[in-house]
Scaffold this motif. Structure first.
Motif, PDB file in Angstrom:
ATOM      1  N   ASP A  21       0.880  -1.172   0.000  1.00  0.00           N
ATOM      2  CA  ASP A  21       0.000   0.000   0.000  1.00  0.00           C
ATOM      3  C   ASP A  21       0.914   1.217   0.000  1.00  0.00           C
ATOM      4  O   ASP A  21       1.855   1.280   0.803  1.00  0.00           O
ATOM      5  N   PRO A  22       0.708   2.171  -0.918  1.00  0.00           N
ATOM      6  CA  PRO A  22       1.596   3.345  -0.908  1.00  0.00           C
ATOM      7  C   PRO A  22       1.461   4.148   0.394  1.00  0.00           C
ATOM      8  O   PRO A  22       2.384   4.867   0.776  1.00  0.00           O
ATOM      9  N   TYR A  23       0.323   4.012   1.071  1.00  0.00           N
ATOM     10  CA  TYR A  23       0.155   4.659   2.383  1.00  0.00           C
ATOM     11  C   TYR A  23       0.175   3.564   3.441  1.00  0.00           C
ATOM     12  O   TYR A  23      -0.856   2.940   3.717  1.00  0.00           O
ATOM     13  N   GLU A  24       1.363   3.325   3.999  1.00  0.00           N
ATOM     14  CA  GLU A  24       1.504   2.176   4.894  1.00  0.00           C
ATOM     15  C   GLU A  24       0.899   2.459   6.261  1.00  0.00           C
ATOM     16  O   GLU A  24       1.029   3.552   6.806  1.00  0.00           O
ATOM     17  N   ASN A  25       0.254   1.446   6.813  1.00  0.00           N
ATOM     18  CA  ASN A  25      -0.311   1.524   8.157  1.00  0.00           C
ATOM     19  C   ASN A  25       0.830   1.291   9.154  1.00  0.00           C
ATOM     20  O   ASN A  25       1.580   0.313   9.033  1.00  0.00           O
ATOM     21  N   ALA A  26       0.956   2.203  10.145  1.00  0.00           N
ATOM     22  CA  ALA A  26       2.119   2.164  11.038  1.00  0.00           C
ATOM     23  C   ALA A  26       2.223   0.826  11.774  1.00  0.00           C
ATOM     24  O   ALA A  26       3.327   0.241  11.881  1.00  0.00           O
ATOM     25  N   GLU A  27       1.096   0.337  12.246  1.00  0.00           N
ATOM     26  CA  GLU A  27       1.110  -0.921  13.015  1.00  0.00           C
ATOM     27  C   GLU A  27       1.552  -2.101  12.139  1.00  0.00           C
ATOM     28  O   GLU A  27       2.376  -2.922  12.541  1.00  0.00           O
ATOM     29  N   LEU A  28       1.017  -2.139  10.910  1.00  0.00           N
ATOM     30  CA  LEU A  28       1.384  -3.240  10.011  1.00  0.00           C
ATOM     31  C   LEU A  28       2.843  -3.125   9.593  1.00  0.00           C
ATOM     32  O   LEU A  28       3.542  -4.126   9.442  1.00  0.00           O
ATOM     33  N   LYS A  29       3.280  -1.877   9.425  1.00  0.00           N
ATOM     34  CA  LYS A  29       4.687  -1.655   9.027  1.00  0.00           C
ATOM     35  C   LYS A  29       5.625  -2.170  10.119  1.00  0.00           C
ATOM     36  O   LYS A  29       6.582  -2.889   9.843  1.00  0.00           O
ATOM     37  N   ALA A  30       5.258  -1.815  11.376  1.00  0.00           N
ATOM     38  CA  ALA A  30       6.106  -2.244  12.496  1.00  0.00           C
ATOM     39  C   ALA A  30       6.168  -3.770  12.565  1.00  0.00           C
ATOM     40  O   ALA A  30       7.174  -4.341  12.998  1.00  0.00           O
ATOM     41  N   LYS A  31       5.092  -4.421  12.133  1.00  0.00           N
ATOM     42  CA  LYS A  31       5.080  -5.896  12.192  1.00  0.00           C
ATOM     43  C   LYS A  31       5.695  -6.531  10.940  1.00  0.00           C
ATOM     44  O   LYS A  31       5.722  -7.753  10.817  1.00  0.00           O
ATOM     45  N   GLY A  32       6.147  -5.669  10.005  1.00  0.00           N
ATOM     46  CA  GLY A  32       6.913  -6.178   8.863  1.00  0.00           C
ATOM     47  C   GLY A  32       6.100  -6.812   7.747  1.00  0.00           C
ATOM     48  O   GLY A  32       6.603  -7.658   7.017  1.00  0.00           O
ATOM     49  N   TYR A  33       4.844  -6.416   7.596  1.00  0.00           N
ATOM     50  CA  TYR A  33       4.014  -7.032   6.549  1.00  0.00           C
ATOM     51  C   TYR A  33       4.325  -6.512   5.141  1.00  0.00           C
ATOM     52  O   TYR A  33       4.074  -7.191   4.157  1.00  0.00           O
ATOM     53  N   TYR A  34       4.823  -5.268   5.065  1.00  0.00           N
ATOM     54  CA  TYR A  34       4.886  -4.642   3.739  1.00  0.00           C
ATOM     55  C   TYR A  34       6.084  -5.078   2.899  1.00  0.00           C
ATOM     56  O   TYR A  34       7.203  -5.178   3.404  1.00  0.00           O
ATOM     57  N   LEU A  68       5.357  -8.076  -4.507  1.00  0.00           N
ATOM     58  CA  LEU A  68       4.165  -8.804  -4.061  1.00  0.00           C
ATOM     59  C   LEU A  68       3.744  -9.836  -5.115  1.00  0.00           C
ATOM     60  O   LEU A  68       3.441 -10.989  -4.793  1.00  0.00           O
ATOM     61  N   TYR A  69       3.756  -9.400  -6.391  1.00  0.00           N
ATOM     62  CA  TYR A  69       3.381 -10.323  -7.469  1.00  0.00           C
ATOM     63  C   TYR A  69       4.318 -11.544  -7.480  1.00  0.00           C
ATOM     64  O   TYR A  69       3.880 -12.679  -7.654  1.00  0.00           O
ATOM     65  N   ALA A  70       5.603 -11.277  -7.306  1.00  0.00           N
ATOM     66  CA  ALA A  70       6.596 -12.366  -7.426  1.00  0.00           C
ATOM     67  C   ALA A  70       6.482 -13.377  -6.286  1.00  0.00           C
ATOM     68  O   ALA A  70       6.792 -14.552  -6.466  1.00  0.00           O
ATOM     69  N   GLN A  71       6.019 -12.922  -5.106  1.00  0.00           N
ATOM     70  CA  GLN A  71       6.047 -13.813  -3.929  1.00  0.00           C
ATOM     71  C   GLN A  71       4.716 -14.486  -3.602  1.00  0.00           C
ATOM     72  O   GLN A  71       4.670 -15.435  -2.828  1.00  0.00           O
ATOM     73  N   SER A  72       3.608 -13.980  -4.161  1.00  0.00           N
ATOM     74  CA  SER A  72       2.293 -14.419  -3.659  1.00  0.00           C
ATOM     75  C   SER A  72       1.719 -15.622  -4.398  1.00  0.00           C
ATOM     76  O   SER A  72       1.768 -15.708  -5.621  1.00  0.00           O
ATOM     77  N   ASP A  73       1.110 -16.520  -3.615  1.00  0.00           N
ATOM     78  CA  ASP A  73       0.345 -17.633  -4.199  1.00  0.00           C
ATOM     79  C   ASP A  73      -1.113 -17.225  -4.387  1.00  0.00           C
ATOM     80  O   ASP A  73      -1.821 -17.778  -5.220  1.00  0.00           O
ATOM     81  N   VAL A  74      -1.551 -16.294  -3.544  1.00  0.00           N
ATOM     82  CA  VAL A  74      -2.913 -15.742  -3.625  1.00  0.00           C
ATOM     83  C   VAL A  74      -2.751 -14.226  -3.603  1.00  0.00           C
ATOM     84  O   VAL A  74      -1.966 -13.703  -2.809  1.00  0.00           O
ATOM     85  N   ILE A  75      -3.481 -13.535  -4.475  1.00  0.00           N
ATOM     86  CA  ILE A  75      -3.424 -12.063  -4.476  1.00  0.00           C
ATOM     87  C   ILE A  75      -4.834 -11.529  -4.333  1.00  0.00           C
ATOM     88  O   ILE A  75      -5.722 -11.871  -5.118  1.00  0.00           O
ATOM     89  N   SER A  76      -5.053 -10.714  -3.303  1.00  0.00           N
ATOM     90  CA  SER A  76      -6.400 -10.185  -3.070  1.00  0.00           C
ATOM     91  C   SER A  76      -6.373  -8.659  -3.139  1.00  0.00           C
ATOM     92  O   SER A  76      -5.529  -8.001  -2.515  1.00  0.00           O
ATOM     93  N   LEU A  77      -7.306  -8.113  -3.917  1.00  0.00           N
ATOM     94  CA  LEU A  77      -7.351  -6.660  -4.158  1.00  0.00           C
ATOM     95  C   LEU A  77      -8.294  -5.978  -3.176  1.00  0.00           C
ATOM     96  O   LEU A  77      -9.457  -6.386  -3.042  1.00  0.00           O
ATOM     97  N   HIS A  78      -7.812  -4.922  -2.527  1.00  0.00           N
ATOM     98  CA  HIS A  78      -8.664  -4.152  -1.612  1.00  0.00           C
ATOM     99  C   HIS A  78      -8.384  -2.660  -1.767  1.00  0.00           C
ATOM    100  O   HIS A  78      -8.108  -1.953  -0.801  1.00  0.00           O
ATOM    101  N   VAL A  79      -8.428  -2.219  -3.025  1.00  0.00           N
ATOM    102  CA  VAL A  79      -8.117  -0.821  -3.349  1.00  0.00           C
ATOM    103  C   VAL A  79      -9.304  -0.197  -4.075  1.00  0.00           C
ATOM    104  O   VAL A  79     -10.128  -0.904  -4.654  1.00  0.00           O
ATOM    105  N   PRO A  80      -9.391   1.136  -4.064  1.00  0.00           N
ATOM    106  CA  PRO A  80     -10.496   1.768  -4.785  1.00  0.00           C
ATOM    107  C   PRO A  80     -10.269   1.785  -6.297  1.00  0.00           C
ATOM    108  O   PRO A  80      -9.125   1.685  -6.755  1.00  0.00           O
ATOM    109  N   ALA A  81     -11.352   1.941  -7.034  1.00  0.00           N
ATOM    110  CA  ALA A  81     -11.258   1.982  -8.506  1.00  0.00           C
ATOM    111  C   ALA A  81     -10.996   3.414  -8.960  1.00  0.00           C
ATOM    112  O   ALA A  81     -11.889   4.083  -9.467  1.00  0.00           O
ATOM    113  N   THR A  82      -9.770   3.860  -8.741  1.00  0.00           N
ATOM    114  CA  THR A  82      -9.386   5.176  -9.252  1.00  0.00           C
ATOM    115  C   THR A  82      -8.915   5.000 -10.695  1.00  0.00           C
ATOM    116  O   THR A  82      -8.725   3.875 -11.156  1.00  0.00           O
TER     117      THR A  82
END
Ligand code: NAD
Ligand code: COI
Length: 330
Positions: free
Chosen positions: A173-186, A193-207
């Motif tokens: 996410d270009p706007y990283e959530n501080a808590e998730l960042k601290a836990k190392g998710y990003y 993300l494309y190269a590493q994922s077996d499942v990819i789920s979209l949760h972004v707006p349709a801009t």
């Protein structure tokens, strides 16, 4: 206040809200707001709307012609509103950005697990009396790296659920959530993300920028046998590119609650009628594609919150108070 396209399942909540606000006259119809039906709102100070159709310039003009420029959406997405026209006409618009992220995240998670375990194939086999196991073998969620694109309200809940199943979860996410960042998710880039994922789920707006973000070149960067999940907006996915990748076997499964051409097709009864979209019909009948007609949001919890919050919002607008959840229209 006047509300359009109130369904039977929403009616009790409209009545609940009206009972709590005896000073406000509340009218409603089950018909969609259109240039033709806008006149039903005559005399109202504001309208509460949700519909599958677009809020076009013509529709907004029809409301404005009656002096109505305060509009409260009972949903999250605002991509179906002609915001340029709304601005020109001086509309004030609100939405309900957080009515139940769990409703959508839970649906996306259920469908992710279903596609990995091939439940559609199993159900069909069982209904036809074929109770053999092979070759319908599943993939365990805990063995997957799940890449979540967009860590807003819904993406974050989806991450929690997938972790509950034991998956390794990564996110971008270009706007990283501080808590998730601290836990190392990003990860740093979508390509990672494309190269590493077996499942990819979209949760972004349709801009505009996100339109067709899943296309043949992004799919080429993904792992073989990737599963794609889109419970966000149809416009995010180039459907033809996904179909080609399904045909080649590059994409192992596709979950779609939203479809780029869904307007006028979803939430309609096509039994005993000619189905209007061959491409969608083909997808519906594929064993590795799970189609739902934009029902991820559709729970009792969500619907109650959508109605009550939208009416609260519209009440604030008509009383000239700053809206709690305004839609930015400049
Ligand atoms: P949100 O605004 O809370 O979060 C969206 C996140 O996406 C933000 O953090 C933003 O920074 C991020 N983002 C934007 N562009 C990105 C990109 N290119 N790459 C990575 N991240 C990006 O939104 P939400 O409430 O979580 O909604 C997510 C999606 O779900 C929206 O498309 C919304 O319309 C859709 N939705 C679907 C249903 C349904 O029934 N299927 C119901 C409600 C919402
Ligand atoms: C939203 O809230 O944006 C949805 O996608 C659900 C639907 C009622 C439009």
């Amino acid at each position: 206040m006047f509300a359009f396209s109130i369904r039977k399942d929403e009616e009790p909540y409209v009545k609940e809200w009206a009972k709590g606000h005896p000073e406000i006259e509340v009218g409603y119809t089950d018909e969609l707001l259109s240039p033709k039906t806008a006149k039903y709102a005559e005399g109202a100070d504001g309208v509460v709307v949700y519909q599958q159709l677009s809020y076009t310039a013509e529709t907004l003009q029809a409301l404005a012609d009656q002096g109505i420029t305060k509009m409260s959406l009972r949903n999250v997405g605002v991509d179906n509103v002609d915001l340029d026209k709304a601005k020109e006409l001086g509309f004030e618009i609100t939405n309900v950005p957080v009515y139940s992220p769990n409703a959508i995240a839970e649906h996306a998670a259920i469908q992710t697990a279903r596609i990995l375990r091939q439940t559609k194939v199993l159900d069909e086999k069982i209904e036809n009396g074929d109770l053999r196991w092979a070759p319908t073998i599943g993939r365990e969620v805990r063995d997957q790296t799940v890449g979540v694109i967009g860590t807003g309200h819904i993406g974050r809940v989806y991450m929690q659920i997938m972790e509950g199943f034991g998956a390794k979860v990564i996110a971008f996410d270009p706007y990283e959530n501080a808590e998730l960042k601290a836990k190392g998710y990003y990860v740093n880039t979508l390509d990672e993300l494309y190269a590493q994922s077996d499942v990819i789920s979209l949760h972004v707006p349709a801009t505009k920028e996100n339109t067709h973000m899943i296309n043949s070149s992004s799919i080429a960067k993904m792992k073989d046998d990737v599963v794609l999940v889109n419970c966000s907006r149809g416009a995010l996915v180039d459907t033809d590119a996904v179909i080609k990748a399904l045909d080649r076997g590059k994409v192992a499964g596709f979950v779609m609650d939203t479809y780029e051409d869904e307007v006028g097709i979803f939430n309609a009864d096509w039994r005993n009628k000619t189905f209007p979209d061959k491409r969608l019909e083909d997808l519906i009948h594929r064993s590795n594609v799970l189609v739902t007609p934009h029902t991820a949001f559709y729970t009792t919890h969500a619907v109650r919150n959508m109605v009550l919050k939208a009416f609260d919002n519209n009440c604030e607008l008509i009383h000239g108070k700053p809206a709690d959840t305004p839609v930015k229209i400049d």
